[in-house]
Design a protein around this motif. Structure first.
Motif, PDB file in Angstrom:
ATOM      1  N   HIS A 275       0.772  -1.247   0.000  1.00 60.38           N
ATOM      2  CA  HIS A 275       0.000   0.000   0.000  1.00 60.38           C
ATOM      3  C   HIS A 275       0.803   1.297   0.000  1.00 60.38           C
ATOM      4  CE1 HIS A 275      -3.562  -2.380   0.393  1.00 60.38           C
ATOM      5  NE2 HIS A 275      -3.059  -2.982   1.456  1.00 60.38           N
ATOM      6  N   ARG A 276       2.068   1.285   0.385  1.00 67.46           N
ATOM      7  CA  ARG A 276       2.826   2.528   0.514  1.00 67.46           C
ATOM      8  C   ARG A 276       2.810   3.365  -0.762  1.00 67.46           C
ATOM      9  NH1 ARG A 276       7.612   2.734   3.885  1.00 67.46           N
ATOM     10  NH2 ARG A 276       7.147   4.781   4.667  1.00 67.46           N
ATOM     11  N   ARG A 277       3.092   2.759  -1.897  1.00 67.10           N
ATOM     12  CA  ARG A 277       3.156   3.523  -3.146  1.00 67.10           C
ATOM     13  C   ARG A 277       1.814   4.195  -3.452  1.00 67.10           C
ATOM     14  NH1 ARG A 277       2.009   2.361  -8.450  1.00 67.10           N
ATOM     15  NH2 ARG A 277       3.081   3.653  -9.950  1.00 67.10           N
ATOM     16  N   ASP A 278       0.720   3.450  -3.319  1.00 62.91           N
ATOM     17  CA  ASP A 278      -0.602   4.026  -3.593  1.00 62.91           C
ATOM     18  C   ASP A 278      -0.943   5.113  -2.584  1.00 62.91           C
ATOM     19  OD1 ASP A 278      -1.034   2.402  -5.824  1.00 62.91           O
ATOM     20  OD2 ASP A 278      -1.963   0.827  -4.625  1.00 62.91           O
ATOM     21  N   TYR A 279      -0.590   4.904  -1.326  1.00 60.93           N
ATOM     22  CA  TYR A 279      -0.817   5.936  -0.308  1.00 60.93           C
ATOM     23  C   TYR A 279      -0.049   7.206  -0.664  1.00 60.93           C
ATOM     24  CZ  TYR A 279      -2.939   2.698   3.158  1.00 60.93           C
ATOM     25  OH  TYR A 279      -3.746   1.824   3.848  1.00 60.93           O
ATOM     26  N   GLU A 280       1.198   7.047  -1.102  1.00 64.07           N
ATOM     27  CA  GLU A 280       2.008   8.216  -1.460  1.00 64.07           C
ATOM     28  C   GLU A 280       1.456   8.928  -2.684  1.00 64.07           C
ATOM     29  OE1 GLU A 280       5.967   6.619  -1.695  1.00 64.07           O
ATOM     30  OE2 GLU A 280       6.279   6.826   0.481  1.00 64.07           O
ATOM     31  N   MET A 281       0.951   8.167  -3.662  1.00 68.08           N
ATOM     32  CA  MET A 281       0.350   8.794  -4.842  1.00 68.08           C
ATOM     33  C   MET A 281      -0.895   9.588  -4.442  1.00 68.08           C
ATOM     34  SD  MET A 281       0.990   5.940  -7.887  1.00 68.08           S
ATOM     35  CE  MET A 281      -0.740   5.670  -8.010  1.00 68.08           C
ATOM     36  N   TYR A 282      -1.730   8.997  -3.591  1.00 65.76           N
ATOM     37  CA  TYR A 282      -2.943   9.664  -3.113  1.00 65.76           C
ATOM     38  C   TYR A 282      -2.581  10.951  -2.360  1.00 65.76           C
ATOM     39  CZ  TYR A 282      -6.874  10.508   0.102  1.00 65.76           C
ATOM     40  OH  TYR A 282      -7.880  11.077   0.846  1.00 65.76           O
ATOM     41  N   ALA A 283      -1.666  10.846  -1.409  1.00 63.71           N
ATOM     42  CA  ALA A 283      -1.274  12.015  -0.619  1.00 63.71           C
ATOM     43  C   ALA A 283      -0.632  13.078  -1.506  1.00 63.71           C
ATOM     44  CB  ALA A 283      -0.323  11.601   0.507  1.00 63.71           C
TER      45      ALA A 283
ATOM     46  N   LEU B 205      -5.125   7.904   7.017  1.00 62.10           N
ATOM     47  CA  LEU B 205      -4.378   8.561   5.944  1.00 62.10           C
ATOM     48  C   LEU B 205      -5.117   9.799   5.449  1.00 62.10           C
ATOM     49  CD1 LEU B 205      -2.075   8.673   3.858  1.00 62.10           C
ATOM     50  CD2 LEU B 205      -3.474   7.178   2.413  1.00 62.10           C
ATOM     51  N   ARG B 206      -6.407   9.629   5.151  1.00 55.47           N
ATOM     52  CA  ARG B 206      -7.196  10.753   4.637  1.00 55.47           C
ATOM     53  C   ARG B 206      -7.204  11.908   5.638  1.00 55.47           C
ATOM     54  NH1 ARG B 206     -12.351   8.587   3.243  1.00 55.47           N
ATOM     55  NH2 ARG B 206     -12.797   8.692   5.453  1.00 55.47           N
ATOM     56  N   ASP B 207      -7.394  11.607   6.911  1.00 56.67           N
ATOM     57  CA  ASP B 207      -7.416  12.649   7.943  1.00 56.67           C
ATOM     58  C   ASP B 207      -6.057  13.327   8.082  1.00 56.67           C
ATOM     59  OD1 ASP B 207     -10.062  11.943   8.342  1.00 56.67           O
ATOM     60  OD2 ASP B 207      -9.686  10.898  10.250  1.00 56.67           O
ATOM     61  N   SER B 208      -4.987  12.551   8.000  1.00 55.55           N
ATOM     62  CA  SER B 208      -3.638  13.114   8.113  1.00 55.55           C
ATOM     63  C   SER B 208      -3.316  14.012   6.921  1.00 55.55           C
ATOM     64  CB  SER B 208      -2.602  12.000   8.228  1.00 55.55           C
ATOM     65  OG  SER B 208      -2.770  11.297   9.435  1.00 55.55           O
ATOM     66  N   VAL B 209      -3.751  13.600   5.734  1.00 53.13           N
ATOM     67  CA  VAL B 209      -3.540  14.427   4.547  1.00 53.13           C
ATOM     68  C   VAL B 209      -4.338  15.724   4.670  1.00 53.13           C
ATOM     69  CG1 VAL B 209      -3.961  14.590   2.053  1.00 53.13           C
ATOM     70  CG2 VAL B 209      -2.925  12.525   3.021  1.00 53.13           C
ATOM     71  N   THR B 210      -5.564  15.626   5.148  1.00 55.31           N
ATOM     72  CA  THR B 210      -6.393  16.828   5.333  1.00 55.31           C
ATOM     73  C   THR B 210      -5.733  17.789   6.309  1.00 55.31           C
ATOM     74  OG1 THR B 210      -8.418  15.613   4.797  1.00 55.31           O
ATOM     75  CG2 THR B 210      -8.669  17.660   6.057  1.00 55.31           C
ATOM     76  N   THR B 211      -5.180  17.268   7.388  1.00 57.58           N
ATOM     77  CA  THR B 211      -4.480  18.106   8.359  1.00 57.58           C
ATOM     78  C   THR B 211      -3.228  18.727   7.742  1.00 57.58           C
ATOM     79  OG1 THR B 211      -5.305  16.783  10.196  1.00 57.58           O
ATOM     80  CG2 THR B 211      -3.341  18.111  10.616  1.00 57.58           C
ATOM     81  N   ALA B 212      -2.477  17.931   6.999  1.00 58.56           N
ATOM     82  CA  ALA B 212      -1.236  18.417   6.374  1.00 58.56           C
ATOM     83  C   ALA B 212      -1.524  19.453   5.293  1.00 58.56           C
ATOM     84  CB  ALA B 212      -0.459  17.256   5.791  1.00 58.56           C
ATOM     85  N   ARG B 213      -2.716  19.430   4.755  1.00 57.41           N
ATOM     86  CA  ARG B 213      -3.085  20.375   3.697  1.00 57.41           C
ATOM     87  C   ARG B 213      -2.891  21.821   4.150  1.00 57.41           C
ATOM     88  NH1 ARG B 213      -8.954  19.382   1.864  1.00 57.41           N
ATOM     89  NH2 ARG B 213      -9.422  20.473   3.767  1.00 57.41           N
TER      90      ARG B 213
ATOM     91  N   VAL C  78       2.594   9.948   4.832  1.00 58.56           N
ATOM     92  CA  VAL C  78       2.399   8.500   4.702  1.00 58.56           C
ATOM     93  C   VAL C  78       3.294   7.760   5.692  1.00 58.56           C
ATOM     94  CG1 VAL C  78       2.700   6.512   3.164  1.00 58.56           C
ATOM     95  CG2 VAL C  78       1.569   8.592   2.335  1.00 58.56           C
ATOM     96  N   ALA C  79       4.529   8.181   5.838  1.00 60.88           N
ATOM     97  CA  ALA C  79       5.440   7.534   6.788  1.00 60.88           C
ATOM     98  C   ALA C  79       4.877   7.609   8.205  1.00 60.88           C
ATOM     99  CB  ALA C  79       6.824   8.176   6.726  1.00 60.88           C
ATOM    100  N   GLU C  80       4.312   8.741   8.559  1.00 59.37           N
ATOM    101  CA  GLU C  80       3.732   8.903   9.902  1.00 59.37           C
ATOM    102  C   GLU C  80       2.506   8.001  10.100  1.00 59.37           C
ATOM    103  OE1 GLU C  80       3.800  10.105  13.698  1.00 59.37           O
ATOM    104  OE2 GLU C  80       5.288  10.652  12.198  1.00 59.37           O
ATOM    105  N   VAL C  81       1.659   7.925   9.093  1.00 64.13           N
ATOM    106  CA  VAL C  81       0.479   7.049   9.173  1.00 64.13           C
ATOM    107  C   VAL C  81       0.912   5.594   9.296  1.00 64.13           C
ATOM    108  CG1 VAL C  81      -1.513   6.165   7.867  1.00 64.13           C
ATOM    109  CG2 VAL C  81      -1.096   8.633   8.007  1.00 64.13           C
ATOM    110  N   LEU C  82       1.901   5.198   8.526  1.00 60.52           N
ATOM    111  CA  LEU C  82       2.376   3.816   8.586  1.00 60.52           C
ATOM    112  C   LEU C  82       3.059   3.510   9.919  1.00 60.52           C
ATOM    113  CD1 LEU C  82       3.633   3.305   4.928  1.00 60.52           C
ATOM    114  CD2 LEU C  82       1.540   2.419   5.985  1.00 60.52           C
TER     115      LEU C  82
END
Length: 144
Positions: free
Chosen positions: A21-29, A71-79, A43-47
């Motif tokens: 999943h890492r690659r897909d998570y990184e592409m999404y983020a 992941l989605r919540d962490s990306v939203t926060t990082a936004r 992604v590293a933090e979520v993992l």
């Protein structure tokens, strides 16, 4: 009686999970943030969080869905660290799941089966989220 050594790479199954999943998570983020360095950090933090809670996570009904939400919540926060006003427009317009469905299918070119698996849901549910997104975008004049 000696105990068997614990793998250095983390809990059983975690390494495979990361490889899958890492690659897909990184592409999404990266797609949401427009910043690959920040995306990789998120992604590293979520993992890391998933690894620390791996045993508990595996006891839950749907560990993939739980990790996806983290992941989605962490990306939203990082936004908030991204100064690009164009970044993440889809998620600013739509609810989370429909936005994710569109991003994964249209933005990243995933097929329905792969996108559903990544989000921890069944294909019919992902298809429904995609249809909700299309209707909402059409109502807003963003026909897709």
């Amino acid at each position: 009686m000696p105990s068997s050594p614990r793998p250095q790479t983390g809990p059983v199954g975690y390494t495979a999970f990361v490889q899958l999943h890492r690659r897909d998570y990184e592409m999404y983020a990266g797609a949401r943030l427009g910043n690959s360095k920040l995306a990789m950090s998120v992604v590293a933090e979520v993992l890391r969080g998933a690894e620390l809670n791996w045993t508990t996570l595996m006891l839950r009904e749907n560990p993939l869905a739980l990790t996806w939400r983290a992941l989605r919540d962490s990306v939203t926060t990082a936004r908030t660290e991204v100064h690009d006003s164009q970044a993440d427009g889809l998620h600013r317009t739509l609810p989370d799941q429909p936005a994710d469905a569109v991003l994964l299918r249209e933005g990243l070119g995933m097929d329905t089966k792969a996108a559903a698996a990544l989000m921890g849901m069944e294909e019919p549910e992902l298809h429904m989220q995609f249809q909700v997104a299309r209707r909402l975008l059409a109502d807003l004049g963003h026909g897709r």
